[in-house]
Design an enzyme around this catalytic site. Structure first.
Site: not given
Ligand code: BV8
Ligand code: ZN
Length: 241
Positions: A188-189, A214, A66, A100-101, A118, A147
């Site tokens: 976003t993907s 893209v 981080y 989501q960022n 997020h 803290c």
């Molecule tokens: C939840 C913060 C339940 C941290 C992030 C199996 C096990 C465990 C969990 C799961 C599982 N299966 C599914 C899940 C749920 C899981 C999930 O979805 N997993 C995915 C991987 C399958 N989700 C969770 O765990 C969520 N919580 O479900 O909890 C629950 C409910 C109630 C109570 C308790 C629990 C939490 C999800 C949040 C995770 N945190 N980030 C950090 O940043 O360090 S996620 C991370 O991915 C970022 O936030 C990011 O924003 C997010 C999504 O990714 P994208 O933003 O889409 O980025 P990516 O790289 O993927 O894509 C970029 C895109 O841009 C591409 O399409 C590319 O083509 C395009 N691009 C590139 N350049 C350009 C462009 N477009 C335009 N112009 C350009 N120039």
């Molecule tokens: Zn504290």
């Protein structure tokens, strides 16, 4: 270029526009995306690091990741894509921005009331007493940060995999999409849930969905119009900046 003219028309006629952004909107600011080529997933499997388990096992390693990202973001500037959305919100009071960022570049470009699904990489939260504070130091003086109230280790104020989204933000995002008649899906993907479920939700509410990316994504099948290209170039044309 017919599609972009059509998209501009639709946006000008829309009453409630919502934008959902992902890491791609910050790519032209030099911040690696998660899944694209050169993405963070390559060097680190974020699913292995952005989790409570990873933090419990090795807070130092998670904090090094981080701290490295915070330093990258601190050196980055918002790009014309962020600026076009901020400008659009100044002339369209009903516009809502959902991101989501965690990088804070939308706010640095002037966007207000951003719905952050997020969390925020500049926020720190105590793992014991829950105290929360913003620390813009990059790099942080000591890792892991502690803290000031109870000396326990602090964690980044972001939502990890397996953690629920902040209630108020998630509710606000759903309400915004429910009211929208046009949703822009930008950089976003659409791979992470529940954020990605906002896209089929928009479709089911018969909102027009316009994707700016893209590459083909899981969102593309829901899009009425796909504008294939970098958001830093497309958004200024699309939103009239
Ligand atoms: C939840 C913060 C339940 C941290 C992030 C199996 C096990 C465990 C969990 C799961 C599982 N299966 C599914 C899940 C749920 C899981 C999930 O979805 N997993 C995915 C991987 C399958 N989700 C969770 O765990 C969520 N919580 O479900 O909890 C629950 C409910 C109630 C109570 C308790 C629990 C939490 C999800 C949040 C995770 N945190 N980030 C950090 O940043 O360090 S996620 C991370 O991915 C970022 O936030 C990011 O924003 C997010 C999504 O990714 P994208 O933003 O889409 O980025 P990516 O790289 O993927 O894509 C970029 C895109 O841009 C591409 O399409 C590319 O083509 C395009 N691009 C590139 N350049 C350009 C462009 N477009 C335009 N112009 C350009 N120039
Ligand atoms: Zn504290």
């Amino acid at each position: 270029m017919e599609t972009i003219r059509e998209a501009i028309e639709l946006i000008q006629r829309a009453r409630h526009v919502v934008a959902l952004t992902g890491a791609g909107i910050s790519a032209e600011s030099g911040i690696p995306t998660f899944r694209g080529d050169g993405g963070l997933w390559r060097m680190f499997r974020a699913e292995d690091l952005a989790t409570p388990e990873a933090f419990a096992r090795d807070p130092q390693l998670v904090w090094e990741w981080y701290d490295w990202r915070r330093l990258l973001i601190a050196k980055a500037q918002p790009n014309p894509g962020h600026a076009a959305l901020a400008e659009f919100s100044r002339t369209h009071p009903a516009f809502r921005l959902v991101t989501q960022n965690v990088d804070g570049l939308h706010e640095r470009a002037g966007s207000e009331n951003v719905i952050k699904l997020h969390g925020d990489i500049w926020l720190l939260r105590c793992t014991r007493c829950g105290d929360e504070w913003r620390d813009l130091m990059a790099p942080l003086e000591i890792l892991p940060p502690r803290c000031v109230l109870c000396c326990a280790i602090a964690r980044p104020g972001v939502v990890w995999f397996g953690e629920g989204l902040p209630e108020a933000q998630w509710t606000a995002a759903q309400q915004a999409v429910n009211k929208a008649d046009l949703v822009l899906v930008i950089g976003t993907s659409a791979a992470v849930y529940p954020a990605a479920s906002l896209i089929p939700m928009a479709r089911s509410r018969r909102a027009t969905v316009i994707e700016v990316n893209v590459a083909e994504t899981a969102a593309s099948t829901y899009a009425d119009i796909v504008l294939r290209g970098p958001s830093g170039e497309i958004l200024p044309q699309l939103l009239g900046r």
